[in-house]
Design a protein around this motif. Structure first.
Motif, PDB file in Angstrom:
ATOM      1  N   MET A 167       0.804  -1.357   0.057  1.00 59.42           N
ATOM      2  CA  MET A 167       0.002   0.149  -0.152  1.00 59.42           C
ATOM      3  C   MET A 167       1.042   1.214   0.012  1.00 59.42           C
ATOM      4  N   GLN A 168       1.867   1.197   0.848  1.00 54.69           N
ATOM      5  CA  GLN A 168       2.879   2.259   0.927  1.00 54.69           C
ATOM      6  C   GLN A 168       3.604   2.583  -0.375  1.00 54.69           C
ATOM      7  N   GLU A 169       4.140   1.500  -0.978  1.00 48.72           N
ATOM      8  CA  GLU A 169       4.934   1.839  -2.308  1.00 48.72           C
ATOM      9  C   GLU A 169       3.774   2.231  -3.390  1.00 48.72           C
ATOM     10  N   CYS A 170       2.572   1.587  -3.357  1.00 52.05           N
ATOM     11  CA  CYS A 170       1.538   2.323  -4.203  1.00 52.05           C
ATOM     12  C   CYS A 170       1.275   3.715  -4.016  1.00 52.05           C
ATOM     13  N   LEU A 171       1.490   4.115  -2.854  1.00 49.06           N
ATOM     14  CA  LEU A 171       1.092   5.642  -2.401  1.00 49.06           C
ATOM     15  C   LEU A 171       2.264   6.521  -2.739  1.00 49.06           C
ATOM     16  N   ARG A 172       3.655   6.027  -2.701  1.00 47.97           N
ATOM     17  CA  ARG A 172       4.627   6.409  -3.296  1.00 47.97           C
ATOM     18  C   ARG A 172       4.622   6.613  -5.016  1.00 47.97           C
ATOM     19  N   LYS A 173       4.132   5.683  -5.570  1.00 52.27           N
ATOM     20  CA  LYS A 173       3.963   5.841  -6.970  1.00 52.27           C
ATOM     21  C   LYS A 173       2.711   6.735  -7.355  1.00 52.27           C
ATOM     22  N   ILE A 174       1.807   6.884  -6.484  1.00 52.77           N
ATOM     23  CA  ILE A 174       0.815   8.212  -6.816  1.00 52.77           C
ATOM     24  C   ILE A 174       1.336   9.441  -6.919  1.00 52.77           C
ATOM     25  N   GLU A 175       2.322   9.577  -5.574  1.00 51.32           N
ATOM     26  CA  GLU A 175       2.833  10.828  -5.500  1.00 51.32           C
ATOM     27  C   GLU A 175       3.812  11.369  -6.601  1.00 51.32           C
ATOM     28  N   GLU A 176       4.444  10.271  -7.018  1.00 52.48           N
ATOM     29  CA  GLU A 176       5.453  10.466  -8.090  1.00 52.48           C
ATOM     30  C   GLU A 176       4.785  10.783  -9.176  1.00 52.48           C
ATOM     31  N   THR A 177       3.701  10.342  -9.489  1.00 48.79           N
ATOM     32  CA  THR A 177       2.900  10.464 -10.815  1.00 48.79           C
ATOM     33  C   THR A 177       2.198  12.000 -10.673  1.00 48.79           C
ATOM     34  N   SER A 336       3.366   5.855 -20.219  1.00 48.52           N
ATOM     35  CA  SER A 336       2.803   6.268 -18.796  1.00 48.52           C
ATOM     36  C   SER A 336       2.416   7.753 -18.422  1.00 48.52           C
ATOM     37  N   ILE A 337       3.577   8.448 -19.166  1.00 51.76           N
ATOM     38  CA  ILE A 337       3.208  10.178 -18.896  1.00 51.76           C
ATOM     39  C   ILE A 337       1.968  10.410 -19.676  1.00 51.76           C
ATOM     40  N   GLU A 338       2.105   9.867 -20.865  1.00 55.54           N
ATOM     41  CA  GLU A 338       0.960  10.381 -21.749  1.00 55.54           C
ATOM     42  C   GLU A 338      -0.525   9.811 -21.299  1.00 55.54           C
ATOM     43  N   ASN A 339      -0.425   8.671 -20.769  1.00 59.82           N
ATOM     44  CA  ASN A 339      -1.603   8.295 -20.110  1.00 59.82           C
ATOM     45  C   ASN A 339      -1.621   8.391 -18.662  1.00 59.82           C
ATOM     46  N   SER A 340      -0.891   9.562 -17.884  1.00 61.25           N
ATOM     47  CA  SER A 340      -0.683   9.457 -16.583  1.00 61.25           C
ATOM     48  C   SER A 340      -2.119   9.537 -15.774  1.00 61.25           C
ATOM     49  N   ASP A 341      -3.377  10.214 -16.631  1.00 61.36           N
ATOM     50  CA  ASP A 341      -4.577  10.372 -15.775  1.00 61.36           C
ATOM     51  C   ASP A 341      -4.917   8.803 -15.651  1.00 61.36           C
ATOM     52  N   LEU A 342      -4.887   7.813 -16.663  1.00 55.89           N
ATOM     53  CA  LEU A 342      -5.329   6.703 -16.663  1.00 55.89           C
ATOM     54  C   LEU A 342      -4.615   5.803 -15.579  1.00 55.89           C
ATOM     55  N   TYR A 343      -3.199   6.099 -15.577  1.00 57.63           N
ATOM     56  CA  TYR A 343      -2.291   5.379 -14.810  1.00 57.63           C
ATOM     57  C   TYR A 343      -2.523   5.585 -13.271  1.00 57.63           C
ATOM     58  N   LEU A 344      -2.859   7.092 -13.458  1.00 54.99           N
ATOM     59  CA  LEU A 344      -3.285   7.544 -11.841  1.00 54.99           C
ATOM     60  C   LEU A 344      -4.148   6.765 -11.433  1.00 54.99           C
ATOM     61  N   ALA A 345      -5.443   6.705 -12.125  1.00 54.08           N
ATOM     62  CA  ALA A 345      -6.454   6.354 -11.699  1.00 54.08           C
ATOM     63  C   ALA A 345      -6.403   4.736 -11.197  1.00 54.08           C
ATOM     64  N   LYS A 346      -5.597   4.040 -12.084  1.00 51.62           N
ATOM     65  CA  LYS A 346      -5.246   2.582 -11.824  1.00 51.62           C
ATOM     66  C   LYS A 346      -4.603   2.569 -10.559  1.00 51.62           C
ATOM     67  N   LEU A 347      -3.616   3.308 -10.392  1.00 51.56           N
ATOM     68  CA  LEU A 347      -2.922   3.417  -8.945  1.00 51.56           C
ATOM     69  C   LEU A 347      -3.933   3.633  -7.990  1.00 51.56           C
ATOM     70  N   ALA A 352      -6.565   1.796  -3.059  1.00 55.18           N
ATOM     71  CA  ALA A 352      -7.827   1.678  -2.273  1.00 55.18           C
ATOM     72  C   ALA A 352      -8.243   0.063  -1.969  1.00 55.18           C
ATOM     73  N   GLU A 353      -7.652  -0.628  -3.015  1.00 55.78           N
ATOM     74  CA  GLU A 353      -7.918  -2.156  -2.668  1.00 55.78           C
ATOM     75  C   GLU A 353      -6.907  -2.768  -1.506  1.00 55.78           C
ATOM     76  N   LEU A 354      -5.568  -2.232  -1.671  1.00 53.03           N
ATOM     77  CA  LEU A 354      -4.620  -2.656  -0.766  1.00 53.03           C
ATOM     78  C   LEU A 354      -5.074  -2.054   0.673  1.00 53.03           C
ATOM     79  N   LYS A 355      -5.508  -0.688   0.663  1.00 54.59           N
ATOM     80  CA  LYS A 355      -5.714  -0.166   1.869  1.00 54.59           C
ATOM     81  C   LYS A 355      -6.867  -0.977   2.524  1.00 54.59           C
ATOM     82  N   SER A 356      -7.876  -1.464   1.769  1.00 54.31           N
ATOM     83  CA  SER A 356      -9.070  -2.150   2.224  1.00 54.31           C
ATOM     84  C   SER A 356      -8.396  -3.436   2.993  1.00 54.31           C
TER      85      SER A 356
END
Length: 438
Positions: A167-177, A336-347, A352-356
């Motif tokens: 979950m924390q690793e996913c959060l890190r990727k979200i912040e980077e994105t 990933s940059i060109e589709n950052s919105d989709l990538y961010l939504a996926k992240l 959310a799944e990992l947090k649950s």
């Protein structure tokens, strides 16, 4: 476990060796016998501050050396991170040397170490209990660990930490994105340029080697022609001399005739026949080499192409395969940059799944901790009652917080030693005697 201790030139002790047995050991003696000196020496092993006053009068230095055994994984990790070798089950040898000018030297398994590392590892092995000494039980940060050890939550805690880490690793990727658009645009331009540069080069596997081979033939064409001509004459002959092929053919005819009279020659004739066809094959290969035409080679194109390939190798990899791998990596990053919105939504969905999952596992941890908090309360109160504290009340307070690396609970030990007194934090109100009993 502290197995043994060696003391040299500490206060009144010049050379003392003590070995402890498993279980309860007692040191007795009248005032001045040196009991406190032994405790001071143990304190030095735990990383407490040293003093030149501890050095025996007339001595240049003092030494305390301890042999310890532990199965605590946290100790193994701390030693590994510090580059100190240690195998579970082997003795951990710690020494503390103090010079008469007050300087201190720490060694762990014969490696120089810091007092900070000494404190870190020995706090997990040795705990000094006394009326006025600080103890680990007074540190509320340790209370959760005490409860977990009592409740044996290793399995649940490991499962929780697994999902929490993801979950924390996913959060890190979200912040980077979520980096600033200007930075993303700059990165995008660099990637687009590099990808275009590689693709426009239209590299092919083995191309560089083939170009170098063609250039070498072009630059050495006269020598090559001379060698080919000499090879052809040696194999095929000319009007003046017989070549190897004709000589082999003559030898083969003679051997075949001889085989009619001596069956042992048949095998030799077969070998000669193989040799003849091998030479014939060599002749065909030489004809293919000789097809090279100097006029068909654009040496300027070859040189330019080799310079281009060399430049790409310096920037993107040492070989065609590495350059292609770098190209695929950059295309994925650009995507990933060109589709950052989709990538961010996926992240975010993944987060959310990992947090649950982490929440569910944290709840299991909390339930087990609260259940065993009651058992721990009853057990501690029973032992304190046996130690002449009949009015004592002990409570293990479990309160919930946000998710963290060990769950979502804060644990605090509360105590009331006398009837009518409200429960208060152990670290705030417990007397030395009460701490010794606890």
């Amino acid at each position: 476990m502290l197995y043994s201790i060696h003391i040299e030139n500490i206060a009144i002790m010049d050379n003392v060796n003590l070995q402890f047995q498993e279980g309860f050991n007692v040191l007795t003696g009248q005032t001045g016998a040196g009991k406190s000196i032994i405790i001071d020496s143990v304190n030095l092993l735990t990383g407490e501050r040293s003093s030149k006053e501890l050095v025996r009068s007339g001595a240049d230095k003092a030494l305390v050396e301890g042999v310890l055994y532990t199965a605590d994984k946290r100790v193994f990790l701390a030693l590994e991170e510090s580059g100190i070798e240690y195998e579970e089950g082997e003795p951990l040898i710690i020494s503390r040397e103090i010079s008469k000018d007050g300087r201190s030297m720490v060694r762990i398994n014969n490696r120089v170490a810091t007092t900070g590392l000494l404190k870190q590892i020995c706090s997990k092995i040795i705990n000094i209990h006394g009326q006025h000494d600080s103890q680990e039980i007074l540190d509320e940060k340790s209370h959760l660990r005490f409860l977990d050890a009592f409740a044996k939550t290793e399995k649940e805690l490991e499962e929780y930490k697994e999902s929490y880490s993801l979950m924390q690793e996913c959060l890190r990727k979200i912040e980077e994105t979520k980096q600033e658009d200007s930075l993303k645009e700059q990165k995008k331009e660099l990637l687009e340029f590099a990808i275009k540069e590689i693709k426009e080069a239209r590299l092919e596997a083995g191309e560089e080697e083939e170009l170098k081979n063609t250039r070498s033939r072009f630059l050495n064409n006269e020598k090559i022609r001379s060698c080919i001509a000499e090879s052809v004459i040696s194999l095929n002959g000319d009007e003046n001399i017989k070549g190897a092929r004709e000589l082999l053919s003559n030898a083969l005819d003679a051997l075949n005739t001889l085989a009619e009279f001596d069956s042992n020659v048949k095998e030799i004739a077969e070998k000669a026949n193989d040799a003849y066809y091998m030479v014939d094959d060599i002749c065909d290969s030489i004809r293919a080499i000789s097809d090279f035409e100097e006029n068909d080679v654009d040496i300027n194109y070859i040189e330019e192409r080799l310079v281009l390939i060399g430049r790409l190798k310096k920037k993107y990899g040492d070989s065609f395969e590495e350059i292609m791998s770098k190209l695929a990596q950059m295309e994925e990053e650009l995507d990933s940059i060109e589709n950052s919105d989709l990538y961010l939504a996926k992240l975010k969905k993944n987060y959310a799944e990992l947090k649950s999952v982490s929440e569910e596992r944290a709840v299991k941890l909390t339930e087990k901790r609260k259940a065993f908090a009651k058992v721990m309360k009853e057990s501690v109160e029973k032992h304190l009652f046996d130690l002449e504290m009949p009015q004592v009340k002990f409570e293990v307070e479990v309160s919930e917080t946000e998710l963290k690396n060990n769950g979502k609970d804060n644990v605090r030990f509360m105590i009331s030693a006398n009837k009518g007194e409200e429960l208060k934090p152990l670290s705030k109100v417990a007397s030395g005697g009460e701490l010794a009993r606890t």
